[in-house]
Design a protein around this motif. Structure first.
Motif, mmCIF file in Angstrom:
data_model
loop_
_atom_site.group_PDB
_atom_site.id
_atom_site.type_symbol
_atom_site.label_atom_id
_atom_site.label_comp_id
_atom_site.label_asym_id
_atom_site.label_seq_id
_atom_site.Cartn_x
_atom_site.Cartn_y
_atom_site.Cartn_z
ATOM 1 N N CYS A 6 0.853 -1.481 0.237
ATOM 2 C CA CYS A 6 0.318 -0.007 0.131
ATOM 3 C C CYS A 6 0.867 1.197 0.459
ATOM 4 C CB CYS A 6 -0.750 -0.010 1.344
ATOM 5 S SG CYS A 6 -1.719 -1.481 1.524
ATOM 6 N N ASP A 38 6.216 5.059 3.460
ATOM 7 C CA ASP A 38 5.939 4.162 1.923
ATOM 8 C C ASP A 38 6.959 3.120 2.388
ATOM 9 O OD1 ASP A 38 3.021 3.163 3.246
ATOM 10 O OD2 ASP A 38 2.364 4.972 1.510
ATOM 11 N N GLY A 41 8.123 0.107 3.617
ATOM 12 C CA GLY A 41 6.818 -0.933 3.187
ATOM 13 C C GLY A 41 7.910 -1.428 1.358
ATOM 14 N N ALA A 99 -9.468 1.320 3.146
ATOM 15 C CA ALA A 99 -9.288 0.191 3.516
ATOM 16 C C ALA A 99 -10.119 -0.657 2.691
ATOM 17 C CB ALA A 99 -9.541 -0.432 4.731
ATOM 18 N N VAL A 114 0.155 -8.408 1.980
ATOM 19 C CA VAL A 114 -0.301 -7.163 2.417
ATOM 20 C C VAL A 114 0.689 -6.131 2.683
ATOM 21 C CG1 VAL A 114 -1.434 -5.236 1.927
ATOM 22 C CG2 VAL A 114 -2.132 -7.208 1.374
ATOM 23 N N ALA A 116 1.326 -2.595 4.422
ATOM 24 C CA ALA A 116 1.563 -1.354 4.463
ATOM 25 C C ALA A 116 2.793 -0.632 5.664
ATOM 26 C CB ALA A 116 -0.073 -0.883 4.971
ATOM 27 N N THR A 118 2.547 2.129 9.178
ATOM 28 C CA THR A 118 1.900 2.086 10.657
ATOM 29 C C THR A 118 0.930 3.440 10.010
ATOM 30 O OG1 THR A 118 3.749 1.368 11.937
ATOM 31 C CG2 THR A 118 2.321 2.396 12.869
ATOM 32 N N PRO A 129 -4.072 -0.624 7.663
ATOM 33 C CA PRO A 129 -3.831 -2.131 7.583
ATOM 34 C C PRO A 129 -4.940 -3.191 7.898
ATOM 35 C CG PRO A 129 -1.845 0.257 8.120
ATOM 36 C CD PRO A 129 -3.457 0.657 8.089
ATOM 37 N N ALA A 140 -3.574 -9.581 10.942
ATOM 38 C CA ALA A 140 -2.969 -8.489 10.326
ATOM 39 C C ALA A 140 -1.768 -8.173 11.959
ATOM 40 C CB ALA A 140 -3.222 -6.957 11.158
ATOM 41 N N THR A 142 0.729 -5.994 13.076
ATOM 42 C CA THR A 142 0.958 -4.694 13.074
ATOM 43 C C THR A 142 2.513 -3.847 13.890
ATOM 44 O OG1 THR A 142 -0.403 -4.901 14.694
ATOM 45 C CG2 THR A 142 -1.627 -4.334 13.002
ATOM 46 N N VAL A 174 -1.181 -9.673 6.751
ATOM 47 C CA VAL A 174 -1.232 -7.973 5.838
ATOM 48 C C VAL A 174 0.031 -7.436 7.559
ATOM 49 C CG1 VAL A 174 -1.950 -5.341 6.564
ATOM 50 C CG2 VAL A 174 -3.118 -7.088 5.719
ATOM 51 N N SER A 176 2.102 -4.575 8.856
ATOM 52 C CA SER A 176 2.080 -2.881 8.929
ATOM 53 C C SER A 176 3.079 -2.571 9.458
ATOM 54 C CB SER A 176 1.426 -1.722 9.534
ATOM 55 O OG SER A 176 1.539 -2.091 10.948
#
Ligand SMILES: Cc1cc2nc3c(=O)[nH]c(=O)nc-3n(C[C@H](O)[C@H](O)[C@H](O)COP(=O)(O)OP(=O)(O)OC[C@H]3O[C@@H](n4cnc5c(N)ncnc54)[C@H](O)[C@@H]3O)c2cc1C
Ligand SMILES: Nc1ncnc2c1ncn2[C@@H]1O[C@H](COP(=O)(O)O)[C@@H](O)[C@H]1O
Lengths: 253, 323
Positions: A6, A38, A41, A99, A114, A116, A118, A129, A140, A142, A174, A176
């Motif tokens: 993302c 990003d 990421g 989202a 995926v 992303a 934070t 995320p 997730a 995170t 996912v 983050s």
């Protein structure tokens, strides 16, 4: 393996930030750049792809006006391709709406992972995320400050209030990432040139079969209680005395 | 009208986090019924504390500590929201709060407002305030959905005991840990030990930034904090550079501090840093650059080289205190 990253394209935060009095949204500058958050990421995804032996890294972005400049930066770093979703209805989109759009793109491109950041620099809702993960029915992971992929098992170091936890889950998932996890690479000249011909798919909400209703409204933007500058002194070799005085005044010493 | 508000009283150490009491204070101001959801704590002890702050019922989810809280806690909170007919949910803007709120938002198909510093009643609905541009502007927003999901920044409102304590009922609710998404397992936990008072509770915070020049110079910050009985903090720049752990970070993504004194050394004063320390009663800043934004909000700003000034300051304090 296919990794979706993302990436938010934002107005250059080093330029003056203003709020449009009618829409009460942040005025967007002429240029959309890749959000610094990003870039981490993208770097992580490229490294994971290298370790996994050539996975595809697809950048996914929702932008109000078909912006691609920020996405090109990520492609120049080495991502394979990009998908950008734009629609007039998405102006002022909240985190859940964002989202929904991103999750729908993840399904469409059939990604397994995926990545992303934070939080974004301009919106910093910090929920996108985990909302994407919830919409996909995935875990997730995170606030990752380190991430590793062993076979199909993700393992991260997740920042906590007083240290970190090691957290694991099998793909799909996912992640983050926090800033500072890795040093994002600078695009090389060759990278910048090749980015120009990499595929960027432009989609509308209709293409994704989505319709949105935005249930949030900005009512007003006001000046906060200002904190003003006090006394400023130059250190001529004895400024510690000024500090000592102040500390005594506020009874810290 | 908000009639039922559910708050997430997340754990910290062996009890509930102090921010839970701030959430309770805010919630009871706008809602008659306040239900607190707790997990990984002694529910009776938590209920006794929450009673002082006007919570009317407590739901305990038991022990969820083997998994990340996002999925199991959001699943359970959704049930609580349905059962009590809640029309507002408050969580802290913390790691746990954000993960839970995000999941809950999808389960309820309702939007979220985060980074709130105040929530007030207006016209039967709620107005949520948050700060932008490093605290220069306040944005007031409203959620037009039937349920208001809000994350509140710690230290935004003061926790105040209710005029009279309540006697909350305590009910147990088990979490269903078999959801597809509940696969994030906590394998191990690592605590980064630190000395002195806690960063977000200390009366004095001494923070260092990139202007310190190198990681080794952070020892001046530690020494100063020690002499002033304070905690050590940092800008994100030096956390990212690996000079100090994440737990030291002050600012938007780090801790919010409201000490009597905040001493910022070699920190430029980026908006994301200021939002975490602007509430300090007194601010002293040391910076080489007279145009650094931090000097615009400092009560005492010293323009100078920190590497030269800090040793002199430390010596002066030593002499005065005999330390
Ligand atoms: C989404 C997002 C979230 C963020 N969250 C946070 C956060 O929570 N906390 C945070 O702090 N930042 C955060 N940031 C980063 C923030 O934008 C800044 O990059 C960071 O705060 C800068 O740190 P600094 O002041 O130490 O470094 P710099 O900005 O590089 O400033 C260094 C300062 O030191 C001064 N200096 C240099 N040499 C000396 C010397 N010898 N003596 C005295 N002074 C000297 C310089 O004049 C300068 O003002 C976030 C950014 C984003 C995008
Ligand atoms: N419009 C967007 N397009 C792509 N990614 C986004 C967008 N908005 C948010 N994200 C991702 O979600 C993260 C958190 O965003 P936020 O919730 O706005 O703080 C960002 O750092 C991005 O990785």
């Amino acid at each position: 393996m296919k990794v979706a990253v993302c990436v938010k394209q934002i107005s250059d935060p080093s330029e003056a930030q203003t709020i449009d009095p009618t829409s009460m949204c942040l005025n967007r500058g002429a240029k959309a750049i890749l959000d610094d958050s990003d870039a981490y990421g993208v770097e992580i995804a490229l490294r994971l792809a290298e370790v996994a032996g050539g996975a595809e890294v697809v950048l996914i972005s929702m932008a109000p006006n078909q912006e691609v400049q920020g996405v090109r930066t990520g492609l120049a770093m080495g991502a394979t391709s990009a998908v950008v979703v734009s629609d007039p209805q998405l102006a002022g989109a909240d985190a859940l709406t964002t989202a929904k759009v991103l999750a729908s793109v993840v399904k469409r491109i059939d990604a397994d992972l995926v990545i992303a950041a934070t939080e974004s620099t301009d919106g910093y809702t910090g929920t996108v995320p985990a909302q994407v993960a919830a919409l996909l029915g995935w875990p997730a992971l995170t606030f990752a400050k380190q991430i590793e992929l062993r076979g199909s098992t993700l393992s991260i170091q997740r920042q906590t209030e007083d240290g970190y936890d090691v957290v694991e889950a099998d793909l799909p998932g996912v992640v983050s990432v926090t800033a500072g996890v890795v040093e994002p690479r600078y695009p090389s000249f060759k990278g910048i040139m090749s980015a120009k011909s990499k595929p960027v798919e432009q989609l509308s909400l209709g293409d994704l079969g989505l319709s949105v209703a935005i249930d949030e409204k900005v009512l007003a933007v006001n000046d906060a209680e200002a904190r003003t500058a006090g006394q400023i002194v130059e250190d001529d070799g004895s400024a510690e005395a000024e500090i000592m005085n102040y500390l005594a005044q506020i009874k810290v010493l | 009208m908000i009639t039922n508000c559910v708050i997430l009283a997340e754990p910290q150490g062996t009890g509930i986090a102090p921010v839970a009491l701030e959430l309770a204070t805010l919630a009871r101001g706008i809602s008659e019924q306040v239900t607190a959801v707790v997990f990984d704590v002694d529910a009776q002890a938590a209920a006794e504390t929450l009673a002082v702050y006007g919570v009317t019922s407590v739901v305990s989810l038991g022990d969820t500590s083997s998994h990340l809280p996002g999925v199991p806690v959001a699943d359970a909170m959704r049930e609580v929201v349905d059962r009590v007919g809640a029309n507002a949910v408050f969580v802290a803007q913390s790691y746990t709060g954000r993960d839970v709120l995000a999941r809950l938002s999808v389960l309820l198909d309702a939007p979220v407002l985060t980074n709130a510093v105040n929530v007030r009643e207006d016209d039967g609905g709620l107005v949520v305030e948050n700060l932008v541009f490093g605290g220069e502007k306040v944005v007031s927003s409203k959620i037009t959905a039937p349920i208001q999901l809000i994350a509140i920044r710690p230290k935004s409102v003061a926790a105040e005991a209710a005029p009279s304590a309540t006697q909350p009922s305590v009910t147990e609710q088990s979490v269903s840990a078999n959801s597809q998404a509940n696969r994030a397992v906590i394998v191990s936990s690592h605590v980064e030990e630190r000395q002195g008072p806690k960063l977000d509770e200390a009366e004095v915070v001494v923070s260092g930034g990139r202007g310190l020049g190198n990681a080794d110079n952070y020892r001046y910050i530690e020494e100063l904090a020690n002499l002033l009985h304070g905690a050590t903090g940092a800008s994100r720049a030096i956390v990212d550079a690996g000079w100090v752990p994440y737990a030291y970070q002050v600012g938007q993504t780090g801790k919010t501090v409201k000490p009597n004194l905040y001493l910022a050394v070699g920190i430029s004063g980026a908006t994301q840093h200021m939002v975490g320390m602007k509430g300090a009663k007194n601010i002293i800043a040391i910076n080489k650059d007279k145009d650094a934004p931090i000097l615009q909000i400092a009560d005492l700003g010293v323009v100078g080289d920190a590497q030269k000034l800090l040793p002199r300051l430390i010596e002066a304090i030593r002499q005065k205190t005999g330390a």
